[in-house]
Design a protein around this motif. Structure first.
Motif, mmCIF file in Angstrom:
data_model
loop_
_atom_site.group_PDB
_atom_site.id
_atom_site.type_symbol
_atom_site.label_atom_id
_atom_site.label_comp_id
_atom_site.label_asym_id
_atom_site.label_seq_id
_atom_site.Cartn_x
_atom_site.Cartn_y
_atom_site.Cartn_z
ATOM 1 N N ALA A 57 4.081 8.447 7.074
ATOM 2 C CA ALA A 57 4.243 7.253 6.244
ATOM 3 C C ALA A 57 4.820 7.585 4.870
ATOM 4 C CB ALA A 57 2.895 6.538 6.091
ATOM 5 N N VAL A 58 4.426 8.726 4.330
ATOM 6 C CA VAL A 58 4.826 9.064 2.963
ATOM 7 C C VAL A 58 6.177 9.794 2.916
ATOM 8 C CG1 VAL A 58 4.167 10.372 0.910
ATOM 9 C CG2 VAL A 58 2.442 9.125 2.177
ATOM 10 N N TRP B 6 -0.339 10.035 7.946
ATOM 11 C CA TRP B 6 -0.138 9.898 6.509
ATOM 12 C C TRP B 6 1.206 10.512 6.098
ATOM 13 C CZ3 TRP B 6 0.508 13.574 2.641
ATOM 14 C CH2 TRP B 6 0.446 13.077 1.337
ATOM 15 N N ARG C 239 -6.879 6.867 -1.296
ATOM 16 C CA ARG C 239 -5.473 6.454 -1.256
ATOM 17 C C ARG C 239 -4.661 7.488 -1.977
ATOM 18 N NH1 ARG C 239 -4.711 1.628 0.853
ATOM 19 N NH2 ARG C 239 -2.512 1.208 0.515
ATOM 20 N N HIS D 22 -1.102 5.497 0.521
ATOM 21 C CA HIS D 22 -1.625 5.412 1.891
ATOM 22 C C HIS D 22 -2.975 6.111 2.011
ATOM 23 C CE1 HIS D 22 2.126 3.787 3.624
ATOM 24 N NE2 HIS D 22 2.684 4.473 2.629
ATOM 25 N N GLU D 23 -3.848 5.538 2.830
ATOM 26 C CA GLU D 23 -5.176 6.123 3.047
ATOM 27 C C GLU D 23 -5.040 7.514 3.643
ATOM 28 O OE1 GLU D 23 -8.518 4.781 2.801
ATOM 29 O OE2 GLU D 23 -7.506 3.398 1.435
ATOM 30 N N LYS D 24 -5.727 8.476 3.037
ATOM 31 C CA LYS D 24 -5.691 9.813 3.601
ATOM 32 C C LYS D 24 -7.101 10.361 3.708
ATOM 33 C CE LYS D 24 -3.437 14.207 3.457
ATOM 34 N NZ LYS D 24 -3.021 15.383 2.725
#
Ligand code: HEC
Ligand code: HEC
Ligand code: HEC
Ligand code: HEC
Ligand code: HEC
Ligand code: HEC
Ligand code: HEC
Ligand code: HEC
Ligand code: HEC
Ligand code: HEC
Length: 447
Positions: free
Chosen positions: A194-195, A191, A374, A378-380
């Motif tokens: 991605a972030v 995560w 989300r 992004h899914e966390k």
């Protein structure tokens, strides 16, 4: 005669105003308390305005405050009996029997003598008042006593997510232990990548020089070492990230919850929604074991709950937080029995690296469950820090926790067995709750 009434009225209003003012303005409100509040609220009972938000607001305003704090939770639970059911004119006859539009019809306060578990202040057969016909007409329910509708494993008033017929049927044939018995794995690295793709891990933590005059170099080296091994160094969070709040150029030696809050909003909010943090949410001092009537270790009596209670700086080792930290305070039978339980033994293996961490069960697996949300697109997988969110009625744990690994029927039986809970799930459930069988039978009859 009129003047007598007028004098009486103005005197009464004066008195009301006086007491009203006292209640809202005085620091010590304990002598205004007309009776203890329920176990759910004793921590904040002297914060009268939390519930009595307006001096002369009456029932409506108290009800609004209940909703203010609990609406989200009831919505999450797909409340089976929301207010909207009772403002529907077709159900007016039921409202005449029991005015279920208002929380306080069933959950009054300051009356400990008639208030039971979960703050319910009604006799046990309250379902009967509105659902007589079920007991009379439904084959499977004939002969059942009306104080058993809401007993363990059957129905709840609000949260029936694990108990609806369709759900029971869907999960009717599951084994005691699923072939793939594992909980959600935490995914913060993916995560974070991605972030914040540009973040670099840090190796040198920078801190003000004057720290070296106040702490000896061995202590600072130890801190540096711990920090270096933590997710914070890996994710580029420097010493000042915690020790200097909100860009203030002032170093503090003891960062508290507020310094974590900026980066960990979900955790901080959920912490404050449960019994560990609910006093902080009201701006009161933190709860400590000495203030509770539950059983805690001698050493912990005066400790105050904060993020640091479970997360020791600067290691932030979540495995320590999952069991050891809890047992530093909690010392009731259930807690103490954990280590000997099958779950506790799995946990010991995972802790020492003998088995994958996501196949083991810790105190936190059940009480601070992992959830998915989300965050920033992004899914966390994050940890819900409200340990009351799924605690009562305990059927709430079935979907949020047990069913990651166990079948529905086994989970219902295990959570209906108070002795088994007391032994922290060492052994098998004593009884089979017939909910699933009843649902199957009714389906067959309907065909
Ligand atoms: C957790 C919420 C909560 C807190 C905190 C709380 N109360 Fe109450 N209080 C209630 C409820 C619910 C009722 C019952 C309302 C009803 O049935 O109409 C009530 C009723 C009362 C009544 C009786 C009013 C009436 O119309 O019968 C008084 C007086 C009162 N509270 C004073 C206090 C004082 C003083 C404090 C703080 C020391 C306090 N309460 C804290 C929830 C609370
Ligand atoms: C007709 C009675 C009744 C009314 C009205 C009612 N409750 Fe409940 N409540 C119960 C019962 C019974 C329980 C025990 C657990 C169960 O059966 O769901 C409970 C449990 C709870 C719980 C703890 C368990 C959980 O599922 O979270 C909360 C919080 C709660 N109620 C809040 C509220 C609020 C807020 C309102 C008003 C919006 C309200 N209740 C209205 C009967 C009622
Ligand atoms: C300031 C926020 C706040 C207000 C106002 C408030 N509550 Fe609560 N309530 C909490 C917290 C926090 C808890 C403890 C954590 C938990 O059990 O969810 C709690 C616990 C409960 C419980 C017990 C749940 C259990 O597991 O035993 C019930 C029932 C409940 N509240 C209903 C009500 C009702 C009805 C009102 C209105 C009279 C009300 N609450 C007002 C915050 C609030
Ligand atoms: C004040 C009246 C009232 C009380 C008390 C009451 N109910 Fe209900 N219940 C209703 C109404 C109204 C409905 C919706 C219409 C219907 O299905 O009859 C409903 C629906 C239900 C449903 C179907 C739920 C759904 O989501 O479709 C179940 C199950 C249920 N109630 C169980 C209970 C149980 C168990 C109790 C006691 C813990 C209880 N009820 C107490 C009025 C009540
Ligand atoms: C994730 C947040 C966080 C980071 C990053 C962090 N600290 Fe801390 N630090 C804390 C907390 C929390 C405490 C303890 C507060 C308490 O106990 O009151 C603490 C305490 C301290 C203390 C006081 C110890 C004592 O014995 O009183 C020093 C010195 C310190 N940190 C230095 C550092 C240095 C140097 C770094 C970087 C290498 C660092 N910290 C990074 C959160 C952090
Ligand atoms: C400047 C932002 C920042 C601050 C301030 C901060 N953290 Fe963190 N923390 C992070 C990041 C980024 C991560 C790694 C990614 C994640 O888990 O979200 C992390 C991870 C963690 C973890 C998980 C560690 C692991 O091994 O998985 C814990 C526990 C934690 N922080 C607790 C705290 C506590 C307690 C405080 C306050 C004393 C705090 N953090 C302050 C940014 C911060
Ligand atoms: C009652 C003990 C306890 C308290 C108090 C506590 N934590 Fe945690 N926390 C845990 C446990 C246990 C885990 C790891 C659970 C897991 O891995 O399943 C965790 C995990 C985390 C994580 C990493 C997982 C995630 O959600 O991203 C962060 C960040 C975190 N905590 C921050 C905080 C902050 C901030 C506070 C204070 C507001 C706090 N914690 C208070 C026990 C606690
Ligand atoms: C610093 C001491 C301390 C630590 C550490 C701690 N707790 Fe608690 N816990 C408390 C106190 C105090 C309460 C509030 C009790 C009350 O309201 O009567 C509480 C409440 C609870 C409750 C709610 C009890 C109820 O009946 O509503 C649960 C569940 C719980 N803790 C589990 C845990 C778990 C799991 C951990 C570790 C991840 C943990 N606690 C860590 C002190 C602690
Ligand atoms: C497999 C799930 C599971 C595990 C593991 C677990 N618990 Fe529990 N815990 C429960 C259930 C279920 C309840 C009972 C809720 C109810 O019905 O009131 C409970 C209740 C509690 C309570 C409230 C007791 C009370 O007085 O009402 C505390 C505190 C608690 N657990 C702490 C812990 C601690 C600490 C650990 C680890 C040492 C732990 N639990 C491990 C499921 C679990
Ligand atoms: C991460 C997976 C996982 C979760 C989540 C989990 N368990 Fe377990 N549980 C296991 C495993 C694995 C065993 C050990 C089975 C064995 O030894 O045969 C076990 C054993 C048990 C046992 C003892 C069975 C026996 O034969 O001695 C009970 C009871 C139990 N679990 C209940 C629960 C309940 C209730 C929940 C939810 C509150 C829960 N478990 C959550 C994996 C899990």
């Amino acid at each position: 005669m009129r003047w007598i009434w007028l004098t009486w009225l103005s005197l009464s209003l004066g008195l009301c105003g006086y007491y009203g003012y006292q209640v809202y303005a005085s620091d010590d409100k304990s002598h205004f308390l007309i009776g203890e509040t329920s176990v759910g609220h004793f921590q904040i009972e002297l914060e009268c305005s939390a519930c009595h938000s307006e001096v002369f607001g009456g029932m409506e305003s108290v009800n609004e405050s209940c909703i203010g704090c609990h609406a989200e939770e009831l919505e999450d639970a797909h409340d089976s009996h929301p207010k909207s059911k009772f403002t529907d004119p077709r159900n007016a006859d039921r409202v005449d029997i029991l005015d279920a539009r208002y929380c306080i019809t069933c959950h009054t306060e300051h009356q400990p003598e008639r208030t039971g578990e979960m703050g319910v202040s009604l006799p046990d057969d309250y379902c009967w008042h509105c659902h007589q016909e079920v007991g009379e007409e439904r084959e499977s329910h004939k002969g059942l006593a009306f104080d058993t509708c809401a007993s363990a494993g059957c129905h709840n008033y609000h949260d029936n997510r694990a108990l609806y017929e369709a759900f029971l049927l869907e999960h009717a044939d599951e084994p005691v232990l699923k072939a793939l018995a594992r909980k959600k794995a935490r995914n913060w690295r993916a995560w974070h990548q991605a972030v914040h793709p540009d973040t670099e891990s840090l190796s040198s933590g920078s801190y003000p020089e004057q720290l070296e005059t106040r702490f000896d170099s061995a202590a600072i080296a130890g801190i540096h070492q711990d920090w270096l091994g933590s997710a914070h160094a890996e994710a580029g969070v420097d010493c000042v990230g915690c020790h200097q709040v909100e860009n203030e150029p002032v170093w503090t030696d003891s960062p508290g919850m507020n310094s974590c809050a900026g980066c960990h909003t979900l955790q901080t909010d959920s912490f404050q929604a449960g019994k560990h943090g609910m006093r902080l949410a009201q701006g009161l001092s933190a709860i400590s074991p000495a203030m509770s009537r539950k059983i805690f270790t001698e050493e912990s009596q005066s400790l105050e709950l904060s993020c640091n209670s479970c997360h020791q700086p600067h290691q932030y080792d979540t495995r320590y937080a999952e069991v050891e930290a809890c047992l530093g305070c909690h010392a009731d039978d259930h807690s103490l029995q954990f280590s000997q339980s099958p779950h506790g033994q799995l946990w010991e293996q995972a802790r020492t690296g003998l088995m994958p961490e996501d196949q083991a069960v810790s105190c936190a697996t059940c009480h601070l469950p992992r959830e998915t949300r989300r965050v920033k697109g992004h899914e966390k997988v994050w940890v819900n820090h409200n340990q009351n969110h799924n605690l009562r009625p305990n059927e709430k744990m079935i979907r949020s926790v047990c069913m990651d690994c166990h079948g529905l029927g086994f989970a219902i039986d295990a959570l209906a067995d108070q002795d088994l809970i007391q032994r922290n799930f060492t052994g098998r459930p004593a009884e089979r709750i017939p909910s699933i069988e009843m649902a199957i039978k009714r389906e067959q009859e309907a065909r």
